[in-house]
Design an enzyme around this catalytic site. Structure first.
Site, PDB file in Angstrom:
ATOM      1  N   ALA A  66       0.853  -1.181   0.000  1.00  6.34           N
ATOM      2  CA  ALA A  66       0.000   0.000   0.000  1.00  6.34           C
ATOM      3  C   ALA A  66       0.892   1.234   0.000  1.00  6.34           C
ATOM      4  CB  ALA A  66      -0.891  -0.012   1.232  1.00  6.34           C
ATOM      5  N   GLY A 109       0.618  -5.106   0.865  1.00  6.18           N
ATOM      6  CA  GLY A 109      -0.640  -5.140   0.108  1.00  6.18           C
ATOM      7  C   GLY A 109      -0.460  -5.730  -1.282  1.00  6.18           C
ATOM      8  N   GLU A 112      -0.701  -9.321  -0.722  1.00  5.41           N
ATOM      9  CA  GLU A 112      -2.108  -9.615  -0.396  1.00  5.41           C
ATOM     10  C   GLU A 112      -2.963  -9.599  -1.677  1.00  5.41           C
ATOM     11  OE1 GLU A 112      -2.182  -6.543   2.637  1.00  5.41           O
ATOM     12  OE2 GLU A 112      -2.473  -8.065   4.187  1.00  5.41           O
ATOM     13  N   GLU A 132       5.075  -5.243   6.924  1.00  4.12           N
ATOM     14  CA  GLU A 132       4.340  -4.228   7.693  1.00  4.12           C
ATOM     15  C   GLU A 132       4.915  -4.012   9.081  1.00  4.12           C
ATOM     16  OE1 GLU A 132       2.994  -6.546   5.788  1.00  4.12           O
ATOM     17  OE2 GLU A 132       1.251  -5.785   4.711  1.00  4.12           O
TER      18      GLU A 132
END
Ligand code: DAK
Length: 258
Positions: A66, A109, A112, A132
């Site tokens: 992200a 992300g 993911e 993260e």
């Protein structure tokens, strides 16, 4: 096809191709990009001429997670209400097979997103991880759940708690990707796989995808019952009659998706 700001789309035969296109930020997934990916996936899903979808980045990065700049100052309530995860979650409703073609960084992300796809073709340079913890947070879009189901508890712990990165070969060994190919071939290989699936009986592919995904979400008894219902339902399709007739007549089937 609408014009997008952060992705590129094209159609090759019966395959819809989506390329993440923020190369200078290593395809960091900002909210515009996540919305555009989902819009493109849904547009291809609704298009009868498309049988499968490939999602890719570039050689250096599938996606490095992200967008940290975008979320660095966000409050908990903003993270909850900005719609990012709701948008991200819509990938689960895509009925056609989605294949991730991954090269380079596939982190946070990005990983993911790849794990939300149905299959993953990786280049030899692909690197997978959930970093993260370095930012003082945990994965928030499936990185503790899909990853653990794929690679098992102890390795997931190391990846999530200590930023262990997996090479492409390790990702293959631990069941995170379908195959590893040289960098020059990863996209071509994913497109070939997608074309092969797109040429198969559309309803059978759709039910097969649904049934396999269901295996992760239900008990064995319920999963087997659902599988059987879908199997019986196939016998209501013209494609079942055509597939079996074509076999008996020793010819190639002609699918209608009916
Ligand atoms: N965000 C923003 N920019 C990024 C980025 C990212 N994730 N990753 C890389 N970039 C940018 C860098 O800032 C740099 O920009 P400039 O400085 O040139 O302007 C450019 O991309 C090139 O990066 P580097 O110079 O760092 O390149 P290197 O080859 O040296 O290193 C790297 C590559 C991938 C190892 C490194 O860039 C890196 O560590 N990137 C961050 C990886 C990371 O921590 N990813 C996890 C992000 S957190 C949510 C659910 C889930 C999430 C969010 C919300 N909800 C439920 C709402 C997901 C969270 C995450 O993914």
């Amino acid at each position: 096809m609408p014009a997008y700001e952060t992705i590129l789309t094209e159609i090759q035969g019966r395959v819809g191709l989506i390329r993440l296109n923020r190369p200078r930020a290593l395809n960091a997934l900002n909210s515009v990009m996540v919305s555009e990916i989902m819009a493109a996936l849904e547009a291809f899903d609704a298009d009868d001429s498309i049988g499968a979808i490939v999602l890719t980045g570039n050689e250096r990065a599938f996606a490095a997670g992200a967008d940290i700049k975008e979320m660095s100052q966000a409050s908990a309530v903003e993270m909850l209400t900005n719609g990012y995860i709701d948008t991200f979650d819509r990938i689960r409703s895509i009925k056609k097979p989605v294949i991730a073609a991954v090269s380079g960084w596939c982190l946070g992300g990005g990983n993911e997103l790849a794990m939300s796809c149905d299959m993953v073709v990786a280049s030899e340079s692909a690197r997978f991880g959930q970093p993260e913890v370095n930012l003082g947070v945990i994965p928030g879009a499936g990185g503790t759940q899909r990853l653990t189901r794929a690679v098992g508890k102890v390795l997931a712990m190391e990846i999530v708690l200590n930023d262990r990165r997996l090479t492409a070969q390790e990702a293959l060994q631990f069941g995170l990707v379908n195959r590893v190919v040289p960098v020059e071939r990863y996209l071509e290989e994913a497109l070939e796989l997608a074309q092969q699936i797109a040429a198969r009986a559309p309803l059978a592919v759709r039910f097969g995808k649904e049934a396999v995904n269901h295996a992760f979400e239900t008990s064995l008894s319920d999963g087997l019952a659902d599988e059987r219902r879908a199997f019986y339902f196939c016998f209501a399709s013209e494609d079942q009659k055509e597939g079996m007739q074509a076999f008996l007549e020793k010819r190639a089937p002609v699918w209608k998706g009916q």
